[in-house]
Design a protein around this motif. Structure first.
Motif, PDB file in Angstrom:
ATOM      1  N   UNK A  33      -7.772  -7.411  10.749  1.00 11.91           N
ATOM      2  CA  UNK A  33      -7.730  -6.904  12.125  1.00 11.91           C
ATOM      3  C   UNK A  33      -6.795  -5.711  12.239  1.00 11.91           C
ATOM      4  N   UNK A  34      -5.635  -5.774  11.574  1.00 11.78           N
ATOM      5  CA  UNK A  34      -4.693  -4.667  11.610  1.00 11.78           C
ATOM      6  C   UNK A  34      -5.302  -3.421  10.962  1.00 11.78           C
ATOM      7  N   UNK A  35      -6.014  -3.612   9.872  1.00 10.76           N
ATOM      8  CA  UNK A  35      -6.674  -2.488   9.202  1.00 10.76           C
ATOM      9  C   UNK A  35      -7.731  -1.859  10.102  1.00 10.76           C
ATOM     10  N   UNK A  36      -8.518  -2.676  10.781  1.00 12.24           N
ATOM     11  CA  UNK A  36      -9.527  -2.169  11.714  1.00 12.24           C
ATOM     12  C   UNK A  36      -8.861  -1.421  12.866  1.00 12.24           C
ATOM     13  N   UNK A  37      -7.768  -1.973  13.400  1.00 13.46           N
ATOM     14  CA  UNK A  37      -7.041  -1.325  14.489  1.00 13.46           C
ATOM     15  C   UNK A  37      -6.537   0.052  14.059  1.00 13.46           C
ATOM     16  N   UNK A  38      -5.996   0.151  12.858  1.00 12.95           N
ATOM     17  CA  UNK A  38      -5.523   1.441  12.345  1.00 12.95           C
ATOM     18  C   UNK A  38      -6.675   2.431  12.262  1.00 12.95           C
ATOM     19  N   UNK A  39      -7.815   1.974  11.774  1.00 13.78           N
ATOM     20  CA  UNK A  39      -8.986   2.863  11.656  1.00 13.78           C
ATOM     21  C   UNK A  39      -9.470   3.334  13.027  1.00 13.78           C
ATOM     22  N   UNK A  40      -9.513   2.436  14.009  1.00 16.62           N
ATOM     23  CA  UNK A  40      -9.948   2.804  15.358  1.00 16.62           C
ATOM     24  C   UNK A  40      -8.993   3.830  15.958  1.00 16.62           C
ATOM     25  N   UNK A  63       0.145   9.531   9.202  1.00 10.63           N
ATOM     26  CA  UNK A  63       0.658   9.348   7.838  1.00 10.63           C
ATOM     27  C   UNK A  63       1.229   7.944   7.654  1.00 10.63           C
ATOM     28  N   UNK A  64       1.980   7.470   8.648  1.00  5.76           N
ATOM     29  CA  UNK A  64       2.531   6.118   8.607  1.00  5.76           C
ATOM     30  C   UNK A  64       1.414   5.076   8.573  1.00  5.76           C
ATOM     31  N   UNK A  65       0.404   5.277   9.403  1.00  2.00           N
ATOM     32  CA  UNK A  65      -0.736   4.357   9.437  1.00  2.00           C
ATOM     33  C   UNK A  65      -1.496   4.363   8.114  1.00  2.00           C
ATOM     34  N   UNK A  66      -1.601   5.538   7.495  1.00  2.00           N
ATOM     35  CA  UNK A  66      -2.301   5.628   6.215  1.00  2.00           C
ATOM     36  C   UNK A  66      -1.571   4.811   5.151  1.00  2.00           C
ATOM     37  N   UNK A  67      -0.240   4.910   5.146  1.00  2.00           N
ATOM     38  CA  UNK A  67       0.540   4.121   4.190  1.00  2.00           C
ATOM     39  C   UNK A  67       0.377   2.620   4.453  1.00  2.00           C
ATOM     40  N   UNK A  69      -2.173   1.140   5.896  1.00  2.00           N
ATOM     41  CA  UNK A  69      -3.536   0.775   5.506  1.00  2.00           C
ATOM     42  C   UNK A  69      -3.627   0.588   3.991  1.00  2.00           C
ATOM     43  N   UNK A  70      -2.970   1.449   3.235  1.00  2.00           N
ATOM     44  CA  UNK A  70      -2.943   1.309   1.777  1.00  2.00           C
ATOM     45  C   UNK A  70      -2.265   0.004   1.371  1.00  2.00           C
ATOM     46  N   UNK A  71      -1.171  -0.345   2.057  1.00  2.00           N
ATOM     47  CA  UNK A  71      -0.477  -1.607   1.773  1.00  2.00           C
ATOM     48  C   UNK A  71      -1.370  -2.808   2.059  1.00  2.00           C
ATOM     49  N   UNK A  72      -2.066  -2.753   3.185  1.00  7.99           N
ATOM     50  CA  UNK A  72      -2.956  -3.864   3.554  1.00  7.99           C
ATOM     51  C   UNK A  72      -4.065  -4.007   2.526  1.00  7.99           C
ATOM     52  N   UNK A  73      -4.681  -2.885   2.145  1.00  5.91           N
ATOM     53  CA  UNK A  73      -5.738  -2.934   1.129  1.00  5.91           C
ATOM     54  C   UNK A  73      -5.225  -3.573  -0.157  1.00  5.91           C
ATOM     55  N   UNK A  74      -4.029  -3.181  -0.584  1.00  4.13           N
ATOM     56  CA  UNK A  74      -3.453  -3.732  -1.810  1.00  4.13           C
ATOM     57  C   UNK A  74      -3.225  -5.238  -1.676  1.00  4.13           C
ATOM     58  N   UNK A  75      -2.705  -5.675  -0.532  1.00  5.80           N
ATOM     59  CA  UNK A  75      -2.481  -7.105  -0.305  1.00  5.80           C
ATOM     60  C   UNK A  75      -3.792  -7.880  -0.359  1.00  5.80           C
ATOM     61  N   UNK A  76      -4.823  -7.352   0.292  1.00  4.88           N
ATOM     62  CA  UNK A  76      -6.112  -8.033   0.299  1.00  4.88           C
ATOM     63  C   UNK A  76      -6.739  -8.056  -1.086  1.00  4.88           C
ATOM     64  N   UNK A  77      -6.633  -6.958  -1.813  1.00  7.58           N
ATOM     65  CA  UNK A  77      -7.188  -6.903  -3.173  1.00  7.58           C
ATOM     66  C   UNK A  77      -6.473  -7.907  -4.071  1.00  7.58           C
TER      67      UNK A  77
END
Length: 88
Positions: A33-40, A63-67, A69-77
């Motif tokens: 949900x946080x990742x989707x919110x950042x994208x929106x 830039x902060x949101x991009x970082x 989002x990268x952290x969230x992707x890494x956690x999910x992976x």
């Protein structure tokens, strides 16, 4: 409640070791949900015309949101990789 494994760093005697912990399904969904919110927010910010001052603030936030989002992707992976390795 479904559990997803997630690696966790633990510092012991100056060394970093990996320790398996669990990620609850609730936390997993919150991260998505946080990742989707950042994208929106990113797409909305791109459509708004702003003043130069506000544009700088939006750029810093982007830039902060991009970082994040990268952290969230890494956690999910990591969680999904650990879960698939545990199932094997």
């Amino acid at each position: 409640m479904a559990q997803v494994l997630q690696p966790k760093s633990v510092i012991a005697n100056g060394r970093v070791a990996m320790q398996e912990t669990t990620m609850s399904a609730e936390l997993f969904v919150k991260l998505i949900e946080e990742l989707v919110d950042i994208k929106v927010q990113y797409h909305l910010a791109n459509k708004i015309k702003t003043s130069p001052e506000l544009a700088r603030i939006v750029a810093v936030k982007r830039e902060s949101d991009r970082h994040r989002a990268d952290q969230i992707r890494a956690e999910l992976i990591h969680a999904l990789t650990a879960q698939s390795n545990a199932a094997v």
